[in-house]
Design a protein around this motif. Structure first.
Motif, PDB file in Angstrom:
ATOM      1  N   ALA A  13      -1.092   2.042  -1.785  1.00  0.00           N
ATOM      2  CA  ALA A  13      -0.442   1.027  -2.622  1.00  0.00           C
ATOM      3  C   ALA A  13       0.274   1.686  -3.797  1.00  0.00           C
ATOM      4  CB  ALA A  13      -1.470   0.019  -3.116  1.00  0.00           C
ATOM      5  N   ARG A  14      -0.345   2.707  -4.388  1.00  0.00           N
ATOM      6  CA  ARG A  14       0.298   3.432  -5.499  1.00  0.00           C
ATOM      7  C   ARG A  14       1.570   4.119  -5.025  1.00  0.00           C
ATOM      8  NH1 ARG A  14      -4.887   4.824  -6.782  1.00  0.00           N
ATOM      9  NH2 ARG A  14      -4.702   6.866  -5.809  1.00  0.00           N
ATOM     10  N   ARG A  15       1.509   4.743  -3.846  1.00  0.00           N
ATOM     11  CA  ARG A  15       2.700   5.417  -3.307  1.00  0.00           C
ATOM     12  C   ARG A  15       3.825   4.418  -3.056  1.00  0.00           C
ATOM     13  NH1 ARG A  15      -1.140   8.581  -0.616  1.00  0.00           N
ATOM     14  NH2 ARG A  15      -1.110   7.225   1.199  1.00  0.00           N
ATOM     15  N   GLU A  16       3.492   3.259  -2.508  1.00  0.00           N
ATOM     16  CA  GLU A  16       4.508   2.235  -2.269  1.00  0.00           C
ATOM     17  C   GLU A  16       5.126   1.767  -3.581  1.00  0.00           C
ATOM     18  OE1 GLU A  16       2.861  -0.949   0.034  1.00  0.00           O
ATOM     19  OE2 GLU A  16       2.440   0.352   1.743  1.00  0.00           O
ATOM     20  N   GLN A  17       4.309   1.571  -4.591  1.00  0.00           N
ATOM     21  CA  GLN A  17       4.809   1.126  -5.892  1.00  0.00           C
ATOM     22  C   GLN A  17       5.688   2.201  -6.526  1.00  0.00           C
ATOM     23  OE1 GLN A  17       4.566  -1.972  -7.340  1.00  0.00           O
ATOM     24  NE2 GLN A  17       6.096  -1.071  -8.677  1.00  0.00           N
ATOM     25  N   GLN A  18       5.263   3.456  -6.404  1.00  0.00           N
ATOM     26  CA  GLN A  18       6.062   4.548  -6.953  1.00  0.00           C
ATOM     27  C   GLN A  18       7.411   4.642  -6.245  1.00  0.00           C
ATOM     28  OE1 GLN A  18       3.331   7.804  -6.442  1.00  0.00           O
ATOM     29  NE2 GLN A  18       2.488   7.600  -8.511  1.00  0.00           N
ATOM     30  N   ALA A  19       7.420   4.449  -4.934  1.00  0.00           N
ATOM     31  CA  ALA A  19       8.675   4.489  -4.181  1.00  0.00           C
ATOM     32  C   ALA A  19       9.592   3.349  -4.623  1.00  0.00           C
ATOM     33  CB  ALA A  19       8.396   4.401  -2.681  1.00  0.00           C
ATOM     34  N   ALA A  20       9.020   2.174  -4.829  1.00  0.00           N
ATOM     35  CA  ALA A  20       9.813   1.031  -5.299  1.00  0.00           C
ATOM     36  C   ALA A  20      10.355   1.307  -6.700  1.00  0.00           C
ATOM     37  CB  ALA A  20       8.972  -0.237  -5.288  1.00  0.00           C
ATOM     38  N   ASP A  21       9.537   1.880  -7.557  1.00  0.00           N
ATOM     39  CA  ASP A  21       9.977   2.222  -8.919  1.00  0.00           C
ATOM     40  C   ASP A  21      11.109   3.240  -8.886  1.00  0.00           C
ATOM     41  OD1 ASP A  21       8.068   0.492  -9.932  1.00  0.00           O
ATOM     42  OD2 ASP A  21       6.667   2.096 -10.501  1.00  0.00           O
ATOM     43  N   ARG A  22      10.973   4.263  -8.023  1.00  0.00           N
ATOM     44  CA  ARG A  22      12.027   5.277  -7.911  1.00  0.00           C
ATOM     45  C   ARG A  22      13.326   4.658  -7.411  1.00  0.00           C
ATOM     46  NH1 ARG A  22       7.774   8.481  -6.082  1.00  0.00           N
ATOM     47  NH2 ARG A  22       8.275   8.049  -3.914  1.00  0.00           N
TER      48      ARG A  22
END
Length: 58
Positions: free
Chosen positions: A17-26
């Motif tokens: 979930a953190r990786r998905e959120q980081q990808a969305a943020d990027r």
């Protein structure tokens, strides 16, 4: 009490979930950056075109 396996699974899910959120943020940051760069370029072109027009006037 959760077993160590359940804890590892929960940690894996949280990390995903953190990786998905980081990808969305990027992606959102890249979009905002691209917009800003386009605006900056347009402003620079207008300024250069204006200067060129002023230098051509008699």
């Amino acid at each position: 009490m959760a077993s160590h396996v359940e804890q590892q699974i929960a940690a894996c899910i949280a990390a995903g979930a953190r990786r998905e959120q980081q990808a969305a943020d990027r992606a959102a940051f890249a979009e905002r950056r691209a917009h800003g760069l386009r605006a900056r370029h347009a402003t620079k072109r207008r300024r250069l075109d204006q200067a060129a027009d002023e230098s051509r006037e008699p």
